[in-house]
Write a protein that holds these residues in place. Sequence first.
Motif, short mmCIF file in Angstrom:
data_model
loop_
_atom_site.label_atom_id
_atom_site.label_comp_id
_atom_site.label_asym_id
_atom_site.label_seq_id
_atom_site.Cartn_x
_atom_site.Cartn_y
_atom_site.Cartn_z
N ALA A 118 0.80 -1.23 0.00
CA ALA A 118 0.00 0.00 0.00
C ALA A 118 0.83 1.28 0.00
O ALA A 118 0.29 2.35 -0.28
N HIS A 119 2.12 1.19 0.33
CA HIS A 119 2.92 2.41 0.48
C HIS A 119 4.16 2.40 -0.41
O HIS A 119 5.26 2.73 0.01
N GLY A 120 3.97 2.03 -1.67
CA GLY A 120 5.09 1.90 -2.59
C GLY A 120 5.91 3.16 -2.75
O GLY A 120 7.14 3.12 -2.80
N VAL A 121 5.24 4.32 -2.82
CA VAL A 121 5.96 5.58 -3.01
C VAL A 121 6.73 5.94 -1.74
O VAL A 121 7.92 6.27 -1.79
N ARG A 122 6.07 5.84 -0.60
CA ARG A 122 6.72 6.13 0.68
C ARG A 122 7.91 5.20 0.90
O ARG A 122 8.97 5.62 1.36
N ASP A 123 7.73 3.92 0.57
CA ASP A 123 8.80 2.94 0.79
C ASP A 123 10.00 3.23 -0.11
O ASP A 123 11.15 3.05 0.31
N ALA A 124 9.74 3.67 -1.33
CA ALA A 124 10.85 4.01 -2.23
C ALA A 124 11.65 5.18 -1.68
O ALA A 124 12.89 5.17 -1.69
N ASP A 160 12.24 15.40 -3.54
CA ASP A 160 10.91 14.77 -3.63
C ASP A 160 10.31 14.52 -2.26
O ASP A 160 11.00 14.09 -1.33
N THR A 161 9.01 14.76 -2.18
CA THR A 161 8.20 14.29 -1.05
C THR A 161 7.35 13.14 -1.58
O THR A 161 7.31 12.89 -2.79
N GLU A 162 6.65 12.47 -0.68
CA GLU A 162 5.76 11.40 -1.13
C GLU A 162 4.75 11.95 -2.14
O GLU A 162 4.47 11.33 -3.16
N HIS A 163 4.24 13.15 -1.87
CA HIS A 163 3.24 13.74 -2.76
C HIS A 163 3.82 14.08 -4.14
O HIS A 163 3.24 13.72 -5.17
N THR A 164 4.97 14.75 -4.17
CA THR A 164 5.52 15.18 -5.47
C THR A 164 5.94 13.98 -6.30
O THR A 164 5.74 13.97 -7.53
N LEU A 165 6.51 12.97 -5.65
CA LEU A 165 6.92 11.78 -6.39
C LEU A 165 5.70 11.05 -6.94
O LEU A 165 5.67 10.65 -8.10
N HIS A 166 4.68 10.91 -6.10
CA HIS A 166 3.48 10.20 -6.55
C HIS A 166 2.82 10.95 -7.71
O HIS A 166 2.32 10.32 -8.66
N GLU A 167 2.82 12.28 -7.65
CA GLU A 167 2.23 13.06 -8.74
C GLU A 167 2.98 12.87 -10.06
O GLU A 167 2.38 12.96 -11.13
#
Length: 195
Positions: A118-124, A160-167
Amino acid sequence: MLTVAVLISGTGSNLRALLEAASEPGFPARVIAVGADRQADGFVHAEHYGIPTFMVPFEEFETREDWGRELLAHLDVWAPDLVILSGLMRLLPAAVVEAWSPRMLNTHPAYLPEFPGAHGVRDALAAGVSETGASVIVVDNGVDTGPILAQERVPVLPDDTEHTLHERIKPVERRLLIDAVRRVASGELDLTQTA
């Protein structure tokens, strides 16, 4: 014409992109129903395009298996050729996966098998990697472990933050999903050969 049902939990940004693509002349698939496990903001996209919606609220069922049986019943009503999990934040019961795989696809915001769950971006970001990515897979009974149909790398920037990377990952995810649906619909991609 390939028929598609899409299952969502949230805002449905991938759903919106797929609906936009499917409205273009010559696109070989159409969305016939959108379902969710809760009242999802993404229903507005389905309503905008005149696509019927259904909801199977997870919390109304005693077990995941009971919820899965009701979800299967709704999918059986629509009998799509393909089911797409588009931000459905719920693990499906084995019976649902077995009924639909390999005709069930999912997108994931990481370059699988890296950073499943569920947290692929955060984990990266936590791992400090220089790149991550987006993937489209066939759903199996594992967590993001099914056969990979398409994937692409996305760089991780120093600030990058979780938000910017996910976007930055989302547009790649959308493009890969639309292309995978097009390839399945055209016969270029045979899902029965992915197992």
